[in-house]
Design a protein around this motif. Structure first.
Motif: not given
Length: 298
Positions: A5-14, A22-34, A62-67
């Motif tokens: 099933x498709x997942x929302x941005x919140x579902x993807x992050x969760x 790990x996330x250094x700033x999880x609030x920025x993650x939706x912007x990148x995944x969008x 960390x997610x930021x290292x992926x970016x």
């Protein structure tokens, strides 16, 4: 098997958090995944997983290292595009100049100059499709004022792709002195080695054109390592497994660029890119531990 099933941005992050990302700033993650899809980024965090079935992550990733890896790869593709573009333009120029002077403006449709007439026919048919798609002014004017005349090589080959140019070159009769001359002008003593390099460059060019991952990806064509180069870019002959990674081909590309475009800044830009993204594990691209001491990189 039921599709996922498709997942929302919140579902993807969760899901990433659940798997240990790990996330250094999880609030920025939706912007990148969008703006960069989860599935595209997956190729950059694949190596960070401890379990590639359950997709759990190793500690301290960390997610930021992926970016950062994604951005490094994007800049690497632009750098390789710059290099391959120079090779493509030079190849087009040398084919047109050398062969037109020797065999006329329509040499490319003269099947007596080519080894395999069936392959030549297929290549020319594809070339005509590329010409038909072109909106270049000189093509438009030729159709308007010379509609019953074939396109001269300097028009036809100017709008064709690297893949088509590579096929034309490879299929030229081996005894034509112009074939060897062109290879020599790129720094290759063998037209067979040069043709193999062009095929590998075309594969990389296609990867770039489709915005696919270049970092830690494999070179999918089994190209030849050239013999008896005037100034060998590296001190060893890479085996087939080593040639599947980017380092040997990148080294050979820079060797070629320094011959046809002396004074270029490709190598300098690559060093600057590594300085900007120090976390990038270059060994995933096939870089040996002593790569900076290899002749082309000194």
């Amino acid at each position: 098997m039921v599709n996922k099933l498709p997942k929302t941005l919140v579902d993807q992050i969760n899901l990433l958090v659940e798997r240990g990302m790990l996330f250094r700033n999880i609030d920025n993650a939706p912007h990148f995944l969008k703006n960069i899809s989860y599935y595209r980024l997956k190729g950059y965090w694949w190596e960070m997983q401890s379990d590639k079935v359950a997709h759990n992550f190793k500690p301290n990733n960390h997610f930021e290292d992926v970016i950062d890896l994604y951005n490094f790869d994007r800049h690497l593709r632009l750098l390789m595009f710059d290099a391959i573009e120079r090779i493509e333009v030079a190849l087009r120029t040398k084919l047109i100049y050398n062969l037109s002077l020797s065999y006329g403006a329509l040499f490319y449709i003269d099947d007596s100059l080519f080894t395999d007439k069936f392959k030549h026919k297929a290549t020319i048919e594809h070339l005509f499709v590329e010409i038909a798609r072109s909106k270049e002014q000189f093509i438009v004017e030729h159709r308007l004022y010379h509609k019953d005349e074939p396109f001269e090589s300097w028009k036809a080959l100017e709008v064709t792709s690297l893949g088509t140019l590579s096929k034309l070159y490879k299929n030229l009769n081996h005894q034509l002195p112009e074939k060897s001359r062109i290879a020599l002008e790129f720094g290759f003593n063998s037209h067979k080695d040069f043709s193999s390099f062009l095929e590998a460059s075309t594969v990389i060019r296609n990867v770039i054109a489709h915005h696919s991952r270049l970092w830690n990806n494999n070179v999918t064509t089994k190209y030849l390592w050239p013999k008896n180069l005037k100034n060998s870019p590296i001190t060893y002959v890479p085996d087939e497994n080593q040639r599947a990674k980017l380092f040997p081909l990148l080294s050979l590309t820079i060797y070629t660029i320094e011959i046809i475009s002396p004074g270029n800044s490709i190598k300098e830009k690559f060093f600057n890119l590594l300085d900007e993204y120090p976390i990038v594990p270059v060994h995933k691209m096939g870089f040996p531990a002593n790569w900076k001491t290899q002749p082309i990189w000194i």
